[in-house]
Scaffold this motif. Structure first.
Motif, short mmCIF file in Angstrom:
data_model
loop_
_atom_site.label_atom_id
_atom_site.label_comp_id
_atom_site.label_asym_id
_atom_site.label_seq_id
_atom_site.Cartn_x
_atom_site.Cartn_y
_atom_site.Cartn_z
N ARG A 88 74.83 -42.94 65.71
CA ARG A 88 74.50 -44.35 65.47
C ARG A 88 75.33 -45.24 66.39
NH1 ARG A 88 71.09 -41.20 62.60
NH2 ARG A 88 69.91 -42.40 61.06
N GLU A 90 75.82 -48.47 69.03
CA GLU A 90 75.35 -49.85 68.98
C GLU A 90 73.94 -49.93 69.56
OE1 GLU A 90 76.89 -54.33 70.21
OE2 GLU A 90 77.55 -52.61 71.42
N TYR A 92 71.60 -47.55 69.72
CA TYR A 92 70.64 -46.92 68.81
C TYR A 92 70.26 -47.88 67.67
CZ TYR A 92 68.81 -43.78 65.21
OH TYR A 92 68.04 -43.20 64.23
N LEU A 93 71.26 -48.52 67.08
CA LEU A 93 70.99 -49.40 65.94
C LEU A 93 70.18 -50.62 66.35
CD1 LEU A 93 74.47 -49.21 64.17
CD2 LEU A 93 72.33 -48.09 63.47
N LEU A 94 70.45 -51.17 67.51
CA LEU A 94 69.69 -52.32 67.99
C LEU A 94 68.22 -51.95 68.21
CD1 LEU A 94 72.29 -53.81 70.50
CD2 LEU A 94 71.43 -54.95 68.44
N GLU A 95 67.99 -50.80 68.83
CA GLU A 95 66.61 -50.40 69.10
C GLU A 95 65.88 -49.98 67.82
OE1 GLU A 95 66.58 -49.12 73.74
OE2 GLU A 95 66.79 -47.49 72.29
N ARG A 96 66.61 -49.37 66.90
CA ARG A 96 65.98 -49.00 65.62
C ARG A 96 65.51 -50.24 64.86
NH1 ARG A 96 66.30 -44.32 62.26
NH2 ARG A 96 66.05 -44.80 60.02
N GLU A 97 66.34 -51.28 64.88
CA GLU A 97 65.96 -52.51 64.20
C GLU A 97 64.74 -53.15 64.86
OE1 GLU A 97 67.92 -56.79 62.80
OE2 GLU A 97 69.02 -55.46 64.15
N ALA A 98 64.68 -53.07 66.20
CA ALA A 98 63.56 -53.67 66.93
C ALA A 98 62.32 -52.78 66.94
CB ALA A 98 64.00 -53.97 68.36
N ARG A 99 62.49 -51.49 66.61
CA ARG A 99 61.42 -50.50 66.67
C ARG A 99 60.82 -50.37 68.07
NH1 ARG A 99 59.16 -48.27 61.98
NH2 ARG A 99 60.03 -49.06 60.02
#
Length: 493
Positions: A88, A90, A92-99
């Motif tokens: 996880r 930074e 990865y988390l940004l792209e996961r939130e944006a899908r």
């Protein structure tokens, strides 16, 4: 995911897997898992979650730009359990939130979505190391991330309580097995394409014990390092970076065939002005194998390619790169006198032709003379084609053992349509003779779209696997693997 991966990313051994999960008690389909194997095999894997949203995807983005995933196998009492989980970061988390993908090509901030300007780009996807009771996943373009060795959960970016001020941190630190110290560095330490290098020594408890900064002769990749009782070495690869090229949309790295080899050498607790840059004729220094001191000189062994050792994922300035497996390499030994009047190296010995990368030795011989080396290798004469006559994508099709005392080489060939990933060496016991133990490696079978673990006796490769362990899914090609003794990590339940 609403946008499909382009065909260039779904063909061959680099196809994304995008899987998290666990399998309790993997199926042993052949042989028996040796009960003396008690530990954790961990591997870093670049596994793209979302397709890059760039007009041109650079080859390095496909091969090494994927989101970091940790693949782990827990060996205990003849059984093997499996877990895999994304780091996880930074990013990865940004792209996961944006899908969707927000970061572009490999180490190219100018190809990113404006919303992530100034955010950490690292994917922590290259190698794992274990120090002071803690597991870390790292990629050399940013800080390492701490990973829970039981759950594989991410504990966060590692700064050693704020002591690490470099923007980057190597994926290949070295540990002195006698002092427990960890030696690490970051190149491009003040930002992409700079010549700044930060050097760190951490004590056995993980606290910063020494720091030094210096400039390298070129803005180029320093992928690996080596340590002896008194010195640390930084081999520089002929893969250079350039800010103007990045701004113009070009790749981060290009191969420069005419660039001399540079070997930075400094005392283990030296200052920046104590580094000496030794030079040698052009070649491609790959991963280091070992280093030690003998008769007042540094003995430095590494794998050296005769041309572009990172082809085809890195090309020259004209876009040319030879095909995989076409650049021969060898185990080369340099003898270096740190106090010599001249910085031109001439004492070079070729110990053995290799044809592979990512060598492993018995870790009990680190920083000491050694006899046995184990390497995944490629025999191009043993490659095959699929039903359509196309070459089956294979990285390495053999595990090879080199006896440096006798000059003998032994191979285990995995099959005409099989590719081996980075193996680990595990001693048979704490008091076993050097090199006596097991090699464990993930084996991909591209035509069957499946993977398995194989275990072979390290000094008896020709006998083939003592155990084959089936995996119920295809494993994406990973990078470096590490073995952690079972006494240092928790059992899995």
């Amino acid at each position: 995911m609403t946008k499909a991966f382009p065909a260039i990313m779904t063909q061959g051994i680099d196809e994304p897997c995008r899987f998290e999960g666990e399998v309790f008690d993997l199926e042993v389909v052949e042989g028996t898992v040796p009960t003396e194997l008690d530990g954790l095999l961990v591997q870093a894997v670049p596994d793209q979650v979302f397709p890059p949203e760039v007009a041109v995807i650079h080859p390095m983005t496909i091969a090494a730009g994927g989101d970091g995933s940790v693949r782990a196998f827990r060996f205990k009492d003849g059984h093997v359990d499996f877990r895999t989980r994304y780091v996880r970061t930074e990013r990865y988390l940004l792209e996961r939130e944006a899908r969707r993908s927000l970061f572009g090509n490999y180490r190219d901030p100018f190809s990113d979505d404006p919303s992530v300007a100034g955010k950490s780009r690292t994917t922590a996807n290259t190698a794992l190391f274990f120090h002071a009771g803690r597991l870390f996943s790292a990629k050399e373009d940013g800080l390492a991330y701490e990973i829970d060795p039981d759950t594989l959960g991410t504990r966060g970016a590692w700064t050693a309580n704020g002591a690490i001020t470099s923007k980057t941190f190597t994926a290949h630190p070295k540990i002195d097995p006698r002092t427990g110290e960890l030696f690490a560095f970051g190149y491009a330490a003040k930002g992409e394409t700079t010549r700044d290098v930060a050097y760190y020594v951490f004590d056995a408890d993980g606290a910063l014990a020494h720091e030094a900064w210096f400039e390298a002769p070129r803005s180029a990749m320093i992928h690996d390092c080596a340590v002896t009782d008194n010195y640390v070495l930084f081999p520089m690869m002929p893969i250079t970076s350039d800010m103007a090229r990045l701004r113009a949309g070009g790749p981060h790295f290009i191969y420069e065939a005419d660039m001399p080899q540079y070997f930075g050498v400094m005392p283990r607790k030296g200052c920046g002005d104590e580094i000496r840059w030794f030079t040698a004729p052009p070649a491609f220094p790959g991963h280091t194998v070992n280093a030690y001191e003998e008769d007042g000189k540094i003995v430095f062994d590494l794998l050296e390619a005769e041309g572009n050792g990172f082809a085809p994922v890195v090309a020259d300035a004209d876009g040319n790169a030879p095909p995989p497996g076409s650049v021969p390499n060898a185990l080369v030994r340099w003898r270096i006198d740190y106090h010599a009047n001249s910085t031109e190296l001439t004492d070079r010995e070729v110990l053995a032709p290799v044809g592979g990368e990512g060598a492993h030795i018995d870790p009990r011989r680190d920083l000491r003379p050694y006899r046995h080396m184990f390497v995944p290798t490629l025999d191009p004469k043993l490659l095959t084609t699929d039903v359509n006559g196309r070459p089956v994508p294979v990285m390495f099709n053999q595990l090879s053992h080199f006896d440096l005392h006798t000059g003998a080489r032994t191979n285990w060939y995995a099959g005409p349509a099989a590719t081996l990933q980075d193996p680990v060496f595990v001693p048979r016991s704490v008091d076993a003779a050097e090199g006596d133990g097991y090699l464990i490696a993930l084996l991909n079978r591209p035509l069957e779209r499946r993977s398995e673990l194989v275990i072979v006796e390290s000094l008896n490769l020709a006998a083939g696997p003592v155990a084959r362990i089936s995996l119920p899914l295809r494993m994406r090609l990973g990078i470096h693997a590490t073995w952690i003794d079972g006494s240092l990590v928790p059992e899995w339940f």
